[in-house]
Design a protein around this motif. Structure first.
Motif, PDB file in Angstrom:
ATOM      1  N   LYS A 131      47.466 -46.190   2.608  1.00 22.70           N
ATOM      2  CA  LYS A 131      48.885 -45.933   2.414  1.00 22.70           C
ATOM      3  C   LYS A 131      49.147 -45.718   0.922  1.00 22.70           C
ATOM      4  CE  LYS A 131      50.525 -48.292   6.545  1.00 22.70           C
ATOM      5  NZ  LYS A 131      51.386 -49.363   7.115  1.00 22.70           N
ATOM      6  N   LEU A 132      49.301 -44.464   0.557  1.00 18.19           N
ATOM      7  CA  LEU A 132      49.469 -44.103  -0.844  1.00 18.19           C
ATOM      8  C   LEU A 132      50.897 -44.349  -1.294  1.00 18.19           C
ATOM      9  CD1 LEU A 132      47.458 -40.737  -0.879  1.00 18.19           C
ATOM     10  CD2 LEU A 132      46.639 -43.054  -1.362  1.00 18.19           C
ATOM     11  N   ASP A 133      51.064 -44.578  -2.592  1.00 13.17           N
ATOM     12  CA  ASP A 133      52.384 -44.735  -3.202  1.00 13.17           C
ATOM     13  C   ASP A 133      53.012 -43.353  -3.347  1.00 13.17           C
ATOM     14  OD1 ASP A 133      54.482 -44.902  -5.213  1.00 13.17           O
ATOM     15  OD2 ASP A 133      53.742 -46.901  -5.660  1.00 13.17           O
ATOM     16  N   LEU A 134      54.097 -43.113  -2.613  1.00 10.69           N
ATOM     17  CA  LEU A 134      54.697 -41.780  -2.610  1.00 10.69           C
ATOM     18  C   LEU A 134      55.282 -41.413  -3.959  1.00 10.69           C
ATOM     19  CD1 LEU A 134      56.456 -41.509   0.869  1.00 10.69           C
ATOM     20  CD2 LEU A 134      54.068 -41.224   0.238  1.00 10.69           C
ATOM     21  N   ILE A 135      55.930 -42.374  -4.606  1.00  9.10           N
ATOM     22  CA  ILE A 135      56.570 -42.097  -5.888  1.00  9.10           C
ATOM     23  C   ILE A 135      55.519 -41.814  -6.955  1.00  9.10           C
ATOM     24  CG2 ILE A 135      58.161 -42.938  -7.634  1.00  9.10           C
ATOM     25  CD1 ILE A 135      59.450 -42.514  -4.903  1.00  9.10           C
ATOM     26  N   GLN A 136      54.554 -42.713  -7.063  1.00  6.38           N
ATOM     27  CA  GLN A 136      53.516 -42.560  -8.075  1.00  6.38           C
ATOM     28  C   GLN A 136      52.681 -41.308  -7.837  1.00  6.38           C
ATOM     29  OE1 GLN A 136      51.025 -46.007  -8.488  1.00  6.38           O
ATOM     30  NE2 GLN A 136      49.832 -45.164 -10.162  1.00  6.38           N
ATOM     31  N   GLY A 137      52.428 -40.979  -6.576  1.00  4.14           N
ATOM     32  CA  GLY A 137      51.602 -39.809  -6.260  1.00  4.14           C
ATOM     33  C   GLY A 137      52.371 -38.516  -6.209  1.00  4.14           C
ATOM     34  N   GLY A 138      53.692 -38.573  -6.352  1.00  4.47           N
ATOM     35  CA  GLY A 138      54.493 -37.354  -6.332  1.00  4.47           C
ATOM     36  C   GLY A 138      54.562 -36.703  -4.957  1.00  4.47           C
ATOM     37  N   PHE A 139      54.495 -37.519  -3.891  1.00  3.36           N
ATOM     38  CA  PHE A 139      54.515 -36.979  -2.532  1.00  3.36           C
ATOM     39  C   PHE A 139      55.954 -36.765  -2.056  1.00  3.36           C
ATOM     40  CE2 PHE A 139      50.339 -38.971  -2.681  1.00  3.36           C
ATOM     41  CZ  PHE A 139      49.550 -38.006  -2.086  1.00  3.36           C
ATOM     42  N   ASP A 140      56.151 -35.659  -1.344  1.00  2.45           N
ATOM     43  CA  ASP A 140      57.450 -35.397  -0.725  1.00  2.45           C
ATOM     44  C   ASP A 140      57.609 -36.177   0.567  1.00  2.45           C
ATOM     45  OD1 ASP A 140      58.531 -33.176  -2.447  1.00  2.45           O
ATOM     46  OD2 ASP A 140      56.681 -32.203  -1.795  1.00  2.45           O
ATOM     47  N   LEU A 141      56.488 -36.421   1.248  1.00  4.88           N
ATOM     48  CA  LEU A 141      56.576 -36.936   2.613  1.00  4.88           C
ATOM     49  C   LEU A 141      55.269 -37.625   2.998  1.00  4.88           C
ATOM     50  CD1 LEU A 141      58.323 -36.717   5.300  1.00  4.88           C
ATOM     51  CD2 LEU A 141      56.945 -34.712   5.824  1.00  4.88           C
ATOM     52  N   ALA A 142      55.387 -38.666   3.808  1.00  2.00           N
ATOM     53  CA  ALA A 142      54.214 -39.316   4.399  1.00  2.00           C
ATOM     54  C   ALA A 142      54.444 -39.440   5.895  1.00  2.00           C
ATOM     55  CB  ALA A 142      53.978 -40.693   3.789  1.00  2.00           C
ATOM     56  N   LEU A 145      52.109 -44.318  11.031  1.00  2.12           N
ATOM     57  CA  LEU A 145      51.974 -44.656  12.439  1.00  2.12           C
ATOM     58  C   LEU A 145      52.182 -46.145  12.651  1.00  2.12           C
ATOM     59  CD1 LEU A 145      48.682 -42.642  13.121  1.00  2.12           C
ATOM     60  CD2 LEU A 145      51.040 -41.820  13.311  1.00  2.12           C
ATOM     61  N   GLY A 146      52.834 -46.488  13.765  1.00  3.69           N
ATOM     62  CA  GLY A 146      52.977 -47.899  14.117  1.00  3.69           C
ATOM     63  C   GLY A 146      54.120 -48.593  13.403  1.00  3.69           C
ATOM     64  N   GLN A 147      53.958 -49.879  13.189  1.00  5.33           N
ATOM     65  CA  GLN A 147      55.006 -50.689  12.575  1.00  5.33           C
ATOM     66  C   GLN A 147      55.042 -50.442  11.073  1.00  5.33           C
ATOM     67  OE1 GLN A 147      53.700 -54.559  13.960  1.00  5.33           O
ATOM     68  NE2 GLN A 147      55.102 -54.497  15.703  1.00  5.33           N
ATOM     69  N   LEU A 148      56.244 -50.249  10.547  1.00  5.28           N
ATOM     70  CA  LEU A 148      56.418 -49.950   9.129  1.00  5.28           C
ATOM     71  C   LEU A 148      56.635 -51.222   8.326  1.00  5.28           C
ATOM     72  CD1 LEU A 148      58.801 -46.855   9.291  1.00  5.28           C
ATOM     73  CD2 LEU A 148      56.323 -46.855   8.977  1.00  5.28           C
ATOM     74  N   GLU A 149      56.110 -51.225   7.121  1.00  7.71           N
ATOM     75  CA  GLU A 149      56.390 -52.314   6.197  1.00  7.71           C
ATOM     76  C   GLU A 149      57.757 -52.097   5.559  1.00  7.71           C
ATOM     77  OE1 GLU A 149      53.235 -52.133   3.405  1.00  7.71           O
ATOM     78  OE2 GLU A 149      51.679 -52.727   4.841  1.00  7.71           O
ATOM     79  N   SER A 150      58.387 -53.178   5.167  1.00  8.24           N
ATOM     80  CA  SER A 150      59.685 -53.089   4.511  1.00  8.24           C
ATOM     81  C   SER A 150      59.530 -52.413   3.159  1.00  8.24           C
ATOM     82  CB  SER A 150      60.290 -54.480   4.337  1.00  8.24           C
ATOM     83  OG  SER A 150      61.525 -54.406   3.663  1.00  8.24           O
ATOM     84  N   SER A 151      60.385 -51.427   2.885  1.00 10.75           N
ATOM     85  CA  SER A 151      60.327 -50.728   1.607  1.00 10.75           C
ATOM     86  C   SER A 151      61.661 -50.034   1.365  1.00 10.75           C
ATOM     87  CB  SER A 151      59.188 -49.695   1.602  1.00 10.75           C
ATOM     88  OG  SER A 151      59.522 -48.586   2.407  1.00 10.75           O
ATOM     89  N   SER A 152      61.781 -49.404   0.206  1.00  8.71           N
ATOM     90  CA  SER A 152      62.993 -48.671  -0.143  1.00  8.71           C
ATOM     91  C   SER A 152      62.936 -47.230   0.347  1.00  8.71           C
ATOM     92  CB  SER A 152      63.195 -48.689  -1.656  1.00  8.71           C
ATOM     93  OG  SER A 152      62.094 -48.063  -2.308  1.00  8.71           O
ATOM     94  N   LEU A 153      61.850 -46.851   1.022  1.00  5.10           N
ATOM     95  CA  LEU A 153      61.694 -45.482   1.498  1.00  5.10           C
ATOM     96  C   LEU A 153      62.572 -45.231   2.726  1.00  5.10           C
ATOM     97  CD1 LEU A 153      57.807 -45.222   1.250  1.00  5.10           C
ATOM     98  CD2 LEU A 153      59.481 -44.323  -0.382  1.00  5.10           C
ATOM     99  N   ILE A 154      62.921 -43.971   2.928  1.00  6.01           N
ATOM    100  CA  ILE A 154      63.662 -43.569   4.114  1.00  6.01           C
ATOM    101  C   ILE A 154      62.657 -43.250   5.223  1.00  6.01           C
ATOM    102  CG2 ILE A 154      65.285 -41.911   5.092  1.00  6.01           C
ATOM    103  CD1 ILE A 154      66.487 -43.700   2.938  1.00  6.01           C
TER     104      ILE A 154
END
Length: 291
Positions: A131-142, A145-154
């Motif tokens: 599970k890569l860091d979207l902000i640090q990696g500059g990703f638009d989207l991930a 699958l399955g249960q999500l961890e709590s985060s500030s992501l939409i």
């Protein structure tokens, strides 16, 4: 930025010949039009307009200034149109991360179809089970699958997956079919990267069962192949075994204890103005994954 104030109002009054019409065109009050132009003239130290009760006309300096200001306003309008077009039309680089097997087998044909529909979109796809860091990696989207961890992501749900315990028919013939979760303890279980299998009891309460067996591998395709060869039972998501179940190469057991479906998610950083490329792709995946 103050030096730009009043320019749009000056051009509008010059073209419409009226403070009232200029205010209507710009959707602001006549008083604001007059005030902004007065401030512009004050900054320039020059009179741009002659005002009378009947009409508005340009001074000599106003005519010269209008030629240059009209270009500025037209350029600004063109810039706004370009951005507005980008807001509606998917274009630019899409940087995505997704799990390896799911990306290769489920997403690949759909994203390829999306790219064919939108030739101005470029793709940078990273397939990894980390599970890569979207902000640090500059990703638009991930894709998660399955249960999500709590985060500030939409997170937006695209579809769902079910988990099946399967084995080859000849395994059942040799060892019998397990009918309770306790029966699993006497069977060879093919173990994956997760240390437990997700099940539920007769009342629908979730259960975590820790499988035991002589085969352990972090590859879902390997475990599927091992099950096909009759080496034991394995729990895998539906997209691994769907075709095998239809063809009868594998059979599902303990269906009554199958856990509730899990989500398949599109996850992206918070952004008040979501880009067209991301919005259109998420909409497309949500539609096509459920067709």
């Amino acid at each position: 930025m103050k030096q730009w104030s009043g320019i749009s109002e000056f051009v509008a009054v010059s073209e419409h010949g009226s403070f009232t019409e200029a205010g209507r065109a710009l959707n602001i009050s006549v008083a604001q039009v007059s005030r902004n132009i007065a401030e512009l003239e004050s900054r320039l130290g020059l009179k741009l307009l002659y005002r009378s009760t009947r009409k508005v006309s340009l001074t000599e300096e106003g005519k010269i200034y209008l030629v240059h200001c009209r270009h500025l306003v037209e350029s600004l309008e063109q810039a706004n149109q370009v951005l507005s077009s980008r807001k509606e039309t998917p274009r630019g680089l899409l940087k995505i991360t997704a799990p390896v097997y799911y990306g290769e087998t489920q997403l690949a044909p759909l994203i390829s179809e999306f790219l064919s529909m939108h030739p101005d979109v470029e793709l940078d796809l990273h397939l990894t089970n980390r599970k890569l860091d979207l902000i640090q990696g500059g990703f638009d989207l991930a894709i998660r699958l399955g249960q999500l961890e709590s985060s500030s992501l939409i997170a937006r749900k695209l579809s769902s997956r079910s988990q099946h315990i399967v084995t080859a028919p000849h395994w059942i013939e040799q060892h019998g079919e397990p009918v309770t979760i306790t029966d699993l303890r006497a069977n060879q279980c093919l173990r994956g990267s997760v240390n437990y299998w997700r099940l539920q009891d007769a009342n629908g309460n979730p259960i975590q069962f820790k499988p035991q067996g002589r085969v352990h591998c972090n590859s879902g395709p390997f475990l599927r192949e091992a099950a096909l060869q009759g080496l034991g039972l394995v729990q895998l998501p539906d997209y691994y075994v769907r075709n095998d179940l239809k063809a009868g190469r594998l059979v599902s057991v303990l269906s009554a204890f199958q856990a509730a479906n899990e989500g398949i998610w599109a996850v992206y950083p918070q952004n008040r103005h979501l880009s067209a490329k991301v919005r259109h792709l998420v909409d497309f995946l949500q539609q096509t994954l459920n067709r």
